[in-house]
Design a protein around this motif. Sequence first.
Motif, PDB file in Angstrom:
ATOM      1  N   LEU A  88       0.828  -1.214   0.000  1.00 46.51           N
ATOM      2  CA  LEU A  88       0.000   0.000   0.000  1.00 46.51           C
ATOM      3  C   LEU A  88       0.859   1.259   0.000  1.00 46.51           C
ATOM      4  CD1 LEU A  88      -2.855   1.262   0.201  1.00 46.51           C
ATOM      5  CD2 LEU A  88      -2.579   1.169   2.679  1.00 46.51           C
ATOM      6  N   VAL A  89       1.908   1.284   0.802  1.00 50.03           N
ATOM      7  CA  VAL A  89       2.797   2.450   0.848  1.00 50.03           C
ATOM      8  C   VAL A  89       3.493   2.644  -0.496  1.00 50.03           C
ATOM      9  CG1 VAL A  89       4.938   3.324   1.884  1.00 50.03           C
ATOM     10  CG2 VAL A  89       3.130   2.432   3.346  1.00 50.03           C
ATOM     11  N   LEU A  90       3.937   1.555  -1.109  1.00 49.55           N
ATOM     12  CA  LEU A  90       4.589   1.656  -2.422  1.00 49.55           C
ATOM     13  C   LEU A  90       3.621   2.147  -3.496  1.00 49.55           C
ATOM     14  CD1 LEU A  90       6.800  -1.571  -2.449  1.00 49.55           C
ATOM     15  CD2 LEU A  90       7.551   0.806  -2.212  1.00 49.55           C
ATOM     16  N   VAL A  91       2.385   1.659  -3.455  1.00 48.25           N
ATOM     17  CA  VAL A  91       1.390   2.103  -4.439  1.00 48.25           C
ATOM     18  C   VAL A  91       1.078   3.588  -4.253  1.00 48.25           C
ATOM     19  CG1 VAL A  91      -1.048   1.869  -5.087  1.00 48.25           C
ATOM     20  CG2 VAL A  91       0.381  -0.154  -4.867  1.00 48.25           C
ATOM     21  N   VAL A  92       0.918   4.025  -3.002  1.00 45.92           N
ATOM     22  CA  VAL A  92       0.636   5.442  -2.742  1.00 45.92           C
ATOM     23  C   VAL A  92       1.819   6.303  -3.176  1.00 45.92           C
ATOM     24  CG1 VAL A  92       0.277   7.131  -0.889  1.00 45.92           C
ATOM     25  CG2 VAL A  92      -1.057   5.024  -0.927  1.00 45.92           C
ATOM     26  N   ALA A  93       3.040   5.857  -2.890  1.00 40.64           N
ATOM     27  CA  ALA A  93       4.220   6.625  -3.310  1.00 40.64           C
ATOM     28  C   ALA A  93       4.302   6.708  -4.832  1.00 40.64           C
ATOM     29  CB  ALA A  93       5.484   5.973  -2.747  1.00 40.64           C
ATOM     30  N   PHE A  94       4.021   5.612  -5.520  1.00 41.51           N
ATOM     31  CA  PHE A  94       4.032   5.615  -6.979  1.00 41.51           C
ATOM     32  C   PHE A  94       2.936   6.527  -7.524  1.00 41.51           C
ATOM     33  CE2 PHE A  94       2.659   3.811 -11.069  1.00 41.51           C
ATOM     34  CZ  PHE A  94       3.833   3.983 -11.778  1.00 41.51           C
ATOM     35  N   GLU A  95       1.759   6.479  -6.906  1.00 42.02           N
ATOM     36  CA  GLU A  95       0.638   7.322  -7.356  1.00 42.02           C
ATOM     37  C   GLU A  95       0.974   8.799  -7.181  1.00 42.02           C
ATOM     38  OE1 GLU A  95      -2.988   9.582  -7.206  1.00 42.02           O
ATOM     39  OE2 GLU A  95      -1.811   9.151  -5.432  1.00 42.02           O
ATOM     40  N   ILE A  96       1.615   9.164  -6.085  1.00 39.80           N
ATOM     41  CA  ILE A  96       1.999  10.558  -5.855  1.00 39.80           C
ATOM     42  C   ILE A  96       3.094  10.973  -6.837  1.00 39.80           C
ATOM     43  CG2 ILE A  96       3.133  12.089  -4.190  1.00 39.80           C
ATOM     44  CD1 ILE A  96       1.444  10.719  -2.025  1.00 39.80           C
ATOM     45  N   PHE A  97       4.044  10.085  -7.112  1.00 40.51           N
ATOM     46  CA  PHE A  97       5.083  10.380  -8.094  1.00 40.51           C
ATOM     47  C   PHE A  97       4.475  10.638  -9.473  1.00 40.51           C
ATOM     48  CE2 PHE A  97       7.797   8.655 -11.483  1.00 40.51           C
ATOM     49  CZ  PHE A  97       8.851   9.551 -11.412  1.00 40.51           C
ATOM     50  N   VAL A  98       3.543   9.784  -9.878  1.00 41.71           N
ATOM     51  CA  VAL A  98       2.883   9.962 -11.174  1.00 41.71           C
ATOM     52  C   VAL A  98       2.106  11.268 -11.201  1.00 41.71           C
ATOM     53  CG1 VAL A  98       1.057   9.033 -12.664  1.00 41.71           C
ATOM     54  CG2 VAL A  98       2.811   7.515 -11.758  1.00 41.71           C
ATOM     55  N   SER A  99       1.422  11.577 -10.114  1.00 42.38           N
ATOM     56  CA  SER A  99       0.630  12.798 -10.059  1.00 42.38           C
ATOM     57  C   SER A  99       1.519  14.042 -10.152  1.00 42.38           C
ATOM     58  CB  SER A  99      -0.188  12.815  -8.769  1.00 42.38           C
ATOM     59  OG  SER A  99      -0.976  13.946  -8.703  1.00 42.38           O
ATOM     60  N   LEU A 100       2.641  14.038  -9.445  1.00 32.90           N
ATOM     61  CA  LEU A 100       3.553  15.186  -9.509  1.00 32.90           C
ATOM     62  C   LEU A 100       4.179  15.308 -10.901  1.00 32.90           C
ATOM     63  CD1 LEU A 100       5.321  14.977  -6.023  1.00 32.90           C
ATOM     64  CD2 LEU A 100       3.436  16.463  -6.722  1.00 32.90           C
ATOM     65  N   SER A 101       4.509  14.187 -11.505  1.00 28.52           N
ATOM     66  CA  SER A 101       5.046  14.226 -12.874  1.00 28.52           C
ATOM     67  C   SER A 101       4.009  14.752 -13.846  1.00 28.52           C
ATOM     68  CB  SER A 101       5.486  12.823 -13.298  1.00 28.52           C
ATOM     69  OG  SER A 101       6.482  12.348 -12.451  1.00 28.52           O
ATOM     70  N   LEU A 102       2.770  14.318 -13.686  1.00 32.05           N
ATOM     71  CA  LEU A 102       1.692  14.791 -14.551  1.00 32.05           C
ATOM     72  C   LEU A 102       1.464  16.291 -14.387  1.00 32.05           C
ATOM     73  CD1 LEU A 102      -0.585  14.095 -16.549  1.00 32.05           C
ATOM     74  CD2 LEU A 102      -2.042  13.653 -14.570  1.00 32.05           C
ATOM     75  N   SER A 103       1.516  16.771 -13.167  1.00 30.12           N
ATOM     76  CA  SER A 103       1.328  18.207 -12.963  1.00 30.12           C
ATOM     77  C   SER A 103       2.479  19.006 -13.580  1.00 30.12           C
ATOM     78  CB  SER A 103       1.167  18.528 -11.477  1.00 30.12           C
ATOM     79  OG  SER A 103       2.319  18.170 -10.756  1.00 30.12           O
ATOM     80  N   SER A 104       3.694  18.475 -13.537  1.00 26.56           N
ATOM     81  CA  SER A 104       4.830  19.147 -14.194  1.00 26.56           C
ATOM     82  C   SER A 104       4.644  19.185 -15.703  1.00 26.56           C
ATOM     83  CB  SER A 104       6.142  18.432 -13.867  1.00 26.56           C
ATOM     84  OG  SER A 104       6.428  18.516 -12.509  1.00 26.56           O
ATOM     85  N   VAL A 105       4.216  18.065 -16.275  1.00 31.39           N
ATOM     86  CA  VAL A 105       3.982  18.005 -17.721  1.00 31.39           C
ATOM     87  C   VAL A 105       2.892  18.989 -18.125  1.00 31.39           C
ATOM     88  CG1 VAL A 105       3.091  16.523 -19.572  1.00 31.39           C
ATOM     89  CG2 VAL A 105       4.832  15.660 -18.022  1.00 31.39           C
ATOM     90  N   ILE A 106       1.829  19.054 -17.349  1.00 34.84           N
ATOM     91  CA  ILE A 106       0.730  19.976 -17.652  1.00 34.84           C
ATOM     92  C   ILE A 106       1.222  21.415 -17.614  1.00 34.84           C
ATOM     93  CG2 ILE A 106      -1.444  20.903 -16.738  1.00 34.84           C
ATOM     94  CD1 ILE A 106      -2.145  18.013 -15.946  1.00 34.84           C
TER      95      ILE A 106
END
Length: 194
Positions: free
Chosen positions: A93-111
Amino acid sequence: FSFDINKNTNINNPIFVVMDGSSMLSREKVSLENTTFSNPLKIPNATAVGNDVEKIVAENSSIIIPKFTKLGDLMNQAIQFQESSLLIVLIILVLVVAFEIFVSLSLSSVIFYSNQHIIAVKRLIGLSFFAKYRRTLFVYLIIYMINAILVISLMRTATVLPIFILVIALDAILSMSHIRKIESKQMSVLLKGG
């Protein structure tokens, strides 16, 4: 099945659990019930029965090797297995949440970087954060709603929903603060012609 001294059956490696019926826990009592998954051999605690068991063990010592244990020790093994399973699930669960936050931050940078000229113009006009990122926030909202529908339809316990809401709130807060941080760093360079 019940223990019958007169039956000539061969029992291989029995585990004898010595219990005191007056101080048993409810879980211990349940484990002694006959179910489709367990059918423990129950020997009443009486001197004559104990002598008969000792006699059978002595006569068949090469066949029957008794192992005495307490039910608490057997239950302790099951509890340790459940604890280790919960630890593995927590790590995942911690790894999935960390991956989800990483993806979200990367997506916000791309946007931000893909729309930085439009965002700079909107900032010069004086639009608020929500007005500048209305379309982006709408996309995030749709993604969160799809995830919420999936979680609600697939959840098996009520504790999943508060954890999901906490993760989504954390994700939204981190994404907005990340966009603001990037915007404040890059906007001065962009407005100077960079």
